[in-house]
Design an enzyme around this catalytic site. Structure first.
Site, PDB file in Angstrom:
ATOM      1  N   ASP A 118       0.725  -1.179   0.026  1.00  0.00           N
ATOM      2  CA  ASP A 118       0.112   0.021   0.095  1.00  0.00           C
ATOM      3  C   ASP A 118       0.902   1.173  -0.075  1.00  0.00           C
ATOM      4  O   ASP A 118       2.332   1.165   0.209  1.00  0.00           O
ATOM      5  CB  ASP A 118      -0.791  -0.031   1.224  1.00  0.00           C
ATOM      6  CG  ASP A 118      -1.878   1.435   1.528  1.00  0.00           C
ATOM      7  OD1 ASP A 118      -2.432   1.692   0.458  1.00  0.00           O
ATOM      8  OD2 ASP A 118      -1.632   1.604   2.508  1.00  0.00           O
ATOM      9  N   ASP A 168      -0.361   5.352   1.200  1.00  0.00           N
ATOM     10  CA  ASP A 168      -0.486   6.105   2.160  1.00  0.00           C
ATOM     11  C   ASP A 168      -0.492   5.332   3.650  1.00  0.00           C
ATOM     12  O   ASP A 168      -1.177   4.434   3.787  1.00  0.00           O
ATOM     13  CB  ASP A 168      -1.563   6.695   2.097  1.00  0.00           C
ATOM     14  CG  ASP A 168      -1.822   8.012   0.865  1.00  0.00           C
ATOM     15  OD1 ASP A 168      -1.218   8.878   1.544  1.00  0.00           O
ATOM     16  OD2 ASP A 168      -2.357   7.654   0.132  1.00  0.00           O
TER      17      ASP A 168
END
Length: 222
Positions: free
Chosen positions: A8, A10
């Protein structure tokens, strides 16, 4: 057999949540809505902008909601010129290169934000595939973005590890059948483990992470 690590963006590669929190606070104040960290974590973090705006500002039309979200993301980019990857990230990338593992980026970040963050961090070229929610029929917590990443890499879920920081991201990765490690940069480790993570760690220097990854490589070499 471990063939790839799926990241991922953020909150996982870079802890952007304090900046997003600041941007949402400022934007929502124009509607006389004051938010705290509990509100941010429960109603905003990890969700897609259209869902967030529809939930918090239901009075806005779709076009008005899109304009609001675009302005919020512009503010985020203005506030984020000095992003730094989480501790241990560079070492983890070097480790994947040593062991010839593939790397994927799977993110709900809007396209402009993802491009901006990758450029600031200087990591635009390190991923074998980049999957944005904008390119899928559904974003996280739907498993589709992770399924697309697996297909793009030509592997199955059992050959991958996912790294995620939010409940919605963990639900997506676990829903795709991928072993998932929680990055507790924003949420409490116990919260992340409730959604099915193998472990929850503060950053990529954690010894539990390295012990686990090296155990997988050791098994493959036997």
């Amino acid at each position: 057999m471990l063939a790839a690590i799926l990241f991922d963006l953020d909150g996982t590669i870079v802890n952007t949540d304090p900046i997003h929190y600041q941007a949402w606070q400022k934007m929502l104040l124009s509607y006389n809505i004051q938010i705290d960290e509990i509100f941010y974590k429960s109603r905003i973090s990890g969700r897609l902008n259209p869902e967030i705006v529809k939930d918090i500002l239901p009075q806005l039309s779709v076009a008005e909601g899109q304009k609001f979200a675009d302005e919020k993301e512009t503010l985020f980019r203005q506030l984020a010129p000095d992003l730094q990857a989480l501790n241990g990230f560079a070492e983890l990338i070097a480790w994947t290169e040593t062991h010839q593992l593939k790397r994927a980026l799977v993110t709900n970040a809007p396209r402009q934000n993802a491009k901006y963050m990758l450029e600031v961090l200087g990591i635009k070229e390190i991923f074998h595939t980049i999957v944005l929610a904008d390119d899928c029929r559904a974003g996280k917590p739907d498993p589709e973005p992770y399924q697309v990443a697996l297909n793009n890499l030509g592997i199955v879920a059992e050959q991958a590890i996912a790294l995620e920081d939010s409940p919605s991201g963990i639900r997506a990765a676990v829903g795709a059948g991928i072993r998932t490690i929680g990055i507790a940069s924003t949420h409490d480790p116990q919260v992340l483990q409730q959604f099915g993570t193998l472990m929850a760690i503060p950053d990529f220097t954690d010894l539990h992470l390295w012990k686990f990854l090296n155990s997988l490589i050791k098994v493959q070499s036997i």
